[in-house]
Design an enzyme around this catalytic site. Structure first.
Site, PDB file in Angstrom:
ATOM      1  N   ARG A  53       0.499  12.143  -8.948  1.00  0.00           N
ATOM      2  CA  ARG A  53       1.642  10.958  -8.694  1.00  0.00           C
ATOM      3  C   ARG A  53       2.774  10.685  -9.448  1.00  0.00           C
ATOM      4  O   ARG A  53       3.495   9.860  -8.830  1.00  0.00           O
ATOM      5  CB  ARG A  53       0.553   9.975  -9.483  1.00  0.00           C
ATOM      6  CG  ARG A  53      -0.944   9.820  -8.711  1.00  0.00           C
ATOM      7  CD  ARG A  53      -1.600   8.537  -9.220  1.00  0.00           C
ATOM      8  NE  ARG A  53      -3.079   8.600  -9.004  1.00  0.00           N
ATOM      9  CZ  ARG A  53      -3.617   8.130  -7.823  1.00  0.00           C
ATOM     10  NH1 ARG A  53      -2.997   7.851  -6.961  1.00  0.00           N
ATOM     11  NH2 ARG A  53      -4.920   8.266  -7.703  1.00  0.00           N
ATOM     12  N   GLU A  87       0.803  -1.140   0.119  1.00  0.00           N
ATOM     13  CA  GLU A  87      -0.191  -0.061   0.064  1.00  0.00           C
ATOM     14  C   GLU A  87       0.775   1.225   0.096  1.00  0.00           C
ATOM     15  O   GLU A  87       2.057   1.374   0.256  1.00  0.00           O
ATOM     16  CB  GLU A  87      -0.798  -0.183   1.296  1.00  0.00           C
ATOM     17  CG  GLU A  87      -1.841   0.913   1.593  1.00  0.00           C
ATOM     18  CD  GLU A  87      -2.929   1.129   0.310  1.00  0.00           C
ATOM     19  OE1 GLU A  87      -2.415   1.680  -0.605  1.00  0.00           O
ATOM     20  OE2 GLU A  87      -4.044   1.045   0.808  1.00  0.00           O
ATOM     21  N   ASP A  88       0.342   2.350  -0.510  1.00  0.00           N
ATOM     22  CA  ASP A  88       1.297   3.558  -0.451  1.00  0.00           C
ATOM     23  C   ASP A  88       0.960   4.158   0.922  1.00  0.00           C
ATOM     24  O   ASP A  88       2.109   4.726   1.201  1.00  0.00           O
ATOM     25  CB  ASP A  88       0.652   4.389  -1.545  1.00  0.00           C
ATOM     26  CG  ASP A  88      -0.950   4.927  -1.535  1.00  0.00           C
ATOM     27  OD1 ASP A  88      -1.528   4.160  -0.879  1.00  0.00           O
ATOM     28  OD2 ASP A  88      -1.179   5.628  -2.511  1.00  0.00           O
ATOM     29  N   PHE A 145      -1.108  16.102   4.545  1.00  0.00           N
ATOM     30  CA  PHE A 145      -1.476  15.666   3.405  1.00  0.00           C
ATOM     31  C   PHE A 145      -0.159  15.700   2.501  1.00  0.00           C
ATOM     32  O   PHE A 145       0.466  16.511   2.445  1.00  0.00           O
ATOM     33  CB  PHE A 145      -2.573  16.516   2.657  1.00  0.00           C
ATOM     34  CG  PHE A 145      -3.204  15.809   1.439  1.00  0.00           C
ATOM     35  CD1 PHE A 145      -4.261  14.613   1.646  1.00  0.00           C
ATOM     36  CD2 PHE A 145      -2.654  15.670   0.104  1.00  0.00           C
ATOM     37  CE1 PHE A 145      -4.778  13.957   0.571  1.00  0.00           C
ATOM     38  CE2 PHE A 145      -3.274  15.280  -0.776  1.00  0.00           C
ATOM     39  CZ  PHE A 145      -4.247  14.284  -0.564  1.00  0.00           C
ATOM     40  N   ASP A 191      -3.594   5.753   6.782  1.00  0.00           N
ATOM     41  CA  ASP A 191      -3.983   6.653   7.667  1.00  0.00           C
ATOM     42  C   ASP A 191      -5.041   6.197   8.774  1.00  0.00           C
ATOM     43  O   ASP A 191      -4.308   5.610   9.721  1.00  0.00           O
ATOM     44  CB  ASP A 191      -4.438   8.076   7.080  1.00  0.00           C
ATOM     45  CG  ASP A 191      -5.511   8.102   5.958  1.00  0.00           C
ATOM     46  OD1 ASP A 191      -6.489   7.036   5.866  1.00  0.00           O
ATOM     47  OD2 ASP A 191      -5.637   9.229   5.487  1.00  0.00           O
TER      48      ASP A 191
END
Ligand code: HPA
Ligand code: MG
Length: 175
Positions: A165, A99-100, A152, A103
């Site tokens: 991206r 996964e990137d 963020f 949170d």
């Protein structure tokens, strides 16, 4: 740096990312020595991380993708929709979810349920980033690239409304 009219500043550079990926790949190679794994990458965000990581692995690794959409804002119900489901035979396999970013961990929680239903031999989680302030150790994360504050971030696969991206470094929103 501007993405979608928001200002971002460089936060984790490409060399730092690359060094950390080498370390993670080394750990994964040791942990899976003599085995083969199925890397299950979560689209869209993890595509670059997974692509870079798999090229550093020496253990045999197959690759498969899932795409999940989580609805935030709907508070506690936290619905997760499957856009591309599990296409790979996972029974008795060693599954490494890639996964990137984690949170709240809600999407990963749902994915873990989906994967365990397939009776794999093992399931581990590898995430490039985690925001511990919101995740609060709800379950074990086996491989973590970087723990970051609840700010963020974009770049290296991560987007802000689908843009950003392609950035080779990770950027954090300016306060
Ligand atoms: N950036 C991009 N995507 C995300 C983030 C973030 O900080 N947190 C969860 N998804
Ligand atoms: Mg993601």
């Amino acid at each position: 740096m501007t993405v979608n009219n928001k200002e971002f500043e460089r936060y984790i550079g490409r060399n730092q990312i690359s060094d950390r990926l080498n370390e993670l790949a080394g750990q994964i190679d040791m942990d899976y020595a003599g085995k083969s794994l199925v890397m299950l990458a979560v689209l869209n965000g993890a595509f670059i991380f997974a692509g870079d990581l798999i090229r550093l692995l020496e253990v045999d690794a197959e690759v498969s993708f899932v795409k999940l959409k989580s609805y935030r804002g709907t508070a506690s119900t936290g619905e997760v929709q499957t856009l591309i489901g599990l296409m790979h035979e996972l029974k008795d396999r060693e599954v490494l979810i890639v996964e990137d970013i984690i949170d709240t961990g809600r999407t990963m929680s749902k994915l873990l349920e989906m994967v365990w239903e397939q009776s794999p031999a093992s399931v581990k989680v590898c995430t490039l980033l985690v925001k511990p302030d919101v995740f609060k150790n709800k379950y074990q994360l086996d491989y973590v690239g970087f723990s970051i504050p609840d700010k963020f971030v974009v770049g290296y696969g991560l987007d802000y409304d689908e843009l950003g991206r392609q950035l080779p470094d990770i950027y954090k929103i300016k306060d």
